[in-house]
Design a protein around this motif. Sequence first.
Motif, PDB file in Angstrom:
ATOM      1  N   MET A   1       9.733  13.202 -18.230  1.00 43.51           N
ATOM      2  CA  MET A   1       9.141  13.681 -19.482  1.00 43.51           C
ATOM      3  C   MET A   1       8.148  12.666 -20.037  1.00 43.51           C
ATOM      4  O   MET A   1       7.093  13.035 -20.547  1.00 43.51           O
ATOM      5  CB  MET A   1      10.253  13.942 -20.498  1.00 43.51           C
ATOM      6  CG  MET A   1       9.743  14.387 -21.866  1.00 43.51           C
ATOM      7  SD  MET A   1       8.772  15.911 -21.777  1.00 43.51           S
ATOM      8  CE  MET A   1       8.313  16.159 -23.471  1.00 43.51           C
ATOM      9  N   ILE A  25       2.567  21.131 -20.199  1.00 41.96           N
ATOM     10  CA  ILE A  25       3.751  21.344 -21.041  1.00 41.96           C
ATOM     11  C   ILE A  25       4.511  22.586 -20.576  1.00 41.96           C
ATOM     12  O   ILE A  25       5.744  22.569 -20.447  1.00 41.96           O
ATOM     13  CB  ILE A  25       3.337  21.486 -22.513  1.00 41.96           C
ATOM     14  CG1 ILE A  25       2.657  20.201 -23.008  1.00 41.96           C
ATOM     15  CG2 ILE A  25       4.549  21.814 -23.385  1.00 41.96           C
ATOM     16  CD1 ILE A  25       2.085  20.302 -24.409  1.00 41.96           C
ATOM     17  N   TRP A  28       6.356  21.920 -17.384  1.00 40.33           N
ATOM     18  CA  TRP A  28       7.540  21.083 -17.578  1.00 40.33           C
ATOM     19  C   TRP A  28       8.700  21.926 -18.093  1.00 40.33           C
ATOM     20  O   TRP A  28       9.838  21.782 -17.631  1.00 40.33           O
ATOM     21  CB  TRP A  28       7.238  19.944 -18.555  1.00 40.33           C
ATOM     22  CG  TRP A  28       8.308  18.905 -18.571  1.00 40.33           C
ATOM     23  CD1 TRP A  28       8.417  17.810 -17.776  1.00 40.33           C
ATOM     24  CD2 TRP A  28       9.451  18.888 -19.443  1.00 40.33           C
ATOM     25  NE1 TRP A  28       9.555  17.104 -18.081  1.00 40.33           N
ATOM     26  CE2 TRP A  28      10.206  17.743 -19.093  1.00 40.33           C
ATOM     27  CE3 TRP A  28       9.902  19.716 -20.471  1.00 40.33           C
ATOM     28  CZ2 TRP A  28      11.397  17.410 -19.740  1.00 40.33           C
ATOM     29  CZ3 TRP A  28      11.093  19.399 -21.109  1.00 40.33           C
ATOM     30  CH2 TRP A  28      11.820  18.249 -20.752  1.00 40.33           C
ATOM     31  N   LEU A  29       8.416  22.835 -19.025  1.00 39.63           N
ATOM     32  CA  LEU A  29       9.472  23.682 -19.583  1.00 39.63           C
ATOM     33  C   LEU A  29       9.988  24.679 -18.550  1.00 39.63           C
ATOM     34  O   LEU A  29      11.204  24.835 -18.363  1.00 39.63           O
ATOM     35  CB  LEU A  29       8.948  24.424 -20.815  1.00 39.63           C
ATOM     36  CG  LEU A  29       8.589  23.542 -22.019  1.00 39.63           C
ATOM     37  CD1 LEU A  29       7.899  24.366 -23.091  1.00 39.63           C
ATOM     38  CD2 LEU A  29       9.827  22.852 -22.575  1.00 39.63           C
ATOM     39  N   GLY A  32      11.895  22.871 -15.836  1.00 43.68           N
ATOM     40  CA  GLY A  32      13.209  22.448 -16.301  1.00 43.68           C
ATOM     41  C   GLY A  32      14.222  23.576 -16.266  1.00 43.68           C
ATOM     42  O   GLY A  32      15.371  23.390 -15.845  1.00 43.68           O
ATOM     43  N   VAL A  33      13.803  24.761 -16.700  1.00 43.82           N
ATOM     44  CA  VAL A  33      14.693  25.930 -16.668  1.00 43.82           C
ATOM     45  C   VAL A  33      15.049  26.289 -15.224  1.00 43.82           C
ATOM     46  O   VAL A  33      16.216  26.565 -14.901  1.00 43.82           O
ATOM     47  CB  VAL A  33      14.034  27.129 -17.380  1.00 43.82           C
ATOM     48  CG1 VAL A  33      14.872  28.397 -17.186  1.00 43.82           C
ATOM     49  CG2 VAL A  33      13.858  26.839 -18.865  1.00 43.82           C
TER      50      VAL A  33
END
Length: 262
Positions: A1, A25, A28-29, A32-33
Motif C-alpha cells: 500500500m 487506486i 489496489w482495491l 485486495g478483494v
Amino acid sequence: MAAVATGVLTMVLTGIPAVRWIPNIAAWLVGGVAAIAIVRTTPRPRIWFAIACAGVLLLAATLAAPGQMDVHRWIAIGPVQVNIAALVLPAVVVALAKLGSAHRAPPILATVLIAILALQPDASQAIALALACLAWLLPARTPSGWAAIGSIGGLAGLSLMQPDPLLPVAEVEQIIGLAGSIHVALSAVALTALIGLPVLVRRSRPGGAAAMSLAIYMAAIIVAPMFGWFPVPLVGAGMSFVLGLWLGAALLAATLNGSETR
C-alpha cells in the motif's frame, strides 16, 4: 500500500491528470478483494498448469494486438491499456515454481513465455522471468533443467538486444525522480516500500521455491528501472503491476492451504 500511495501522492502533487492515478487506486482495491478470495482456496497441480497455460495464451495475444512503434506489450480493454506481462507473470511465476522441473511442461512453458517477451520486446520482464525460473531449475540439477536454463538465458539475452524505441513517461518510468523533486523523503519512502516487498515475500515461506521465485521476479522488476527506461512497479502509473502482484502474492499465500511442500 505504501508504494501505491506514494506514487499516487506524487502524481497528484505534480499535476498528473487523475485518469493516470485513479486506476492505481482502483486496482489496489480490486486486487485486495480478489486476493482475499484467492487465499481461501487450495490450488491443485491442474490449476497451476492452467494458470501457466493461460499466461502463455494471453502473452501471445499481445503479438497480434496493435502495437506502439512496433512494441507489443498491451491489450486494450475499452479505454484501458493492460500490460499483460505485468498482469499475469506474478501468478505464472508461482504456478511454474509449484509445478517445478519434475514436470515436463514448466521448462517448455517458461521458454515459450520468454521467447514471446523477447518478441514484444520487454527486456525487463524477460530477464525477471528467467531469473525467477532459476529458483526451481537450479536445484533439480538435471540435463533437461540445464538445457532449459541455457534456452531461457539465451532468449533473455536476445531481449536485451531488441530495439525499444518508446520514450520514457514521467509518471511511469521516471516516477521516483518526480517524487524526489517534491521531497527526498517521498522518494525514500517509495524506494523503501519497493525494496521491502521481495524481502517480505521471501520470508513468508523461507524453504519454498515458489516464494523464492516470486521474490526474485519482484526484485528484478524493481531493480530494472535503474538500468533503463523500464516501468517502476506499483509506484508508477498503471494498474497492471498492482493487480498482477496482488494475484501473485495471493496465490503464494494460498499454497499454505495445501499439503504440497514445493
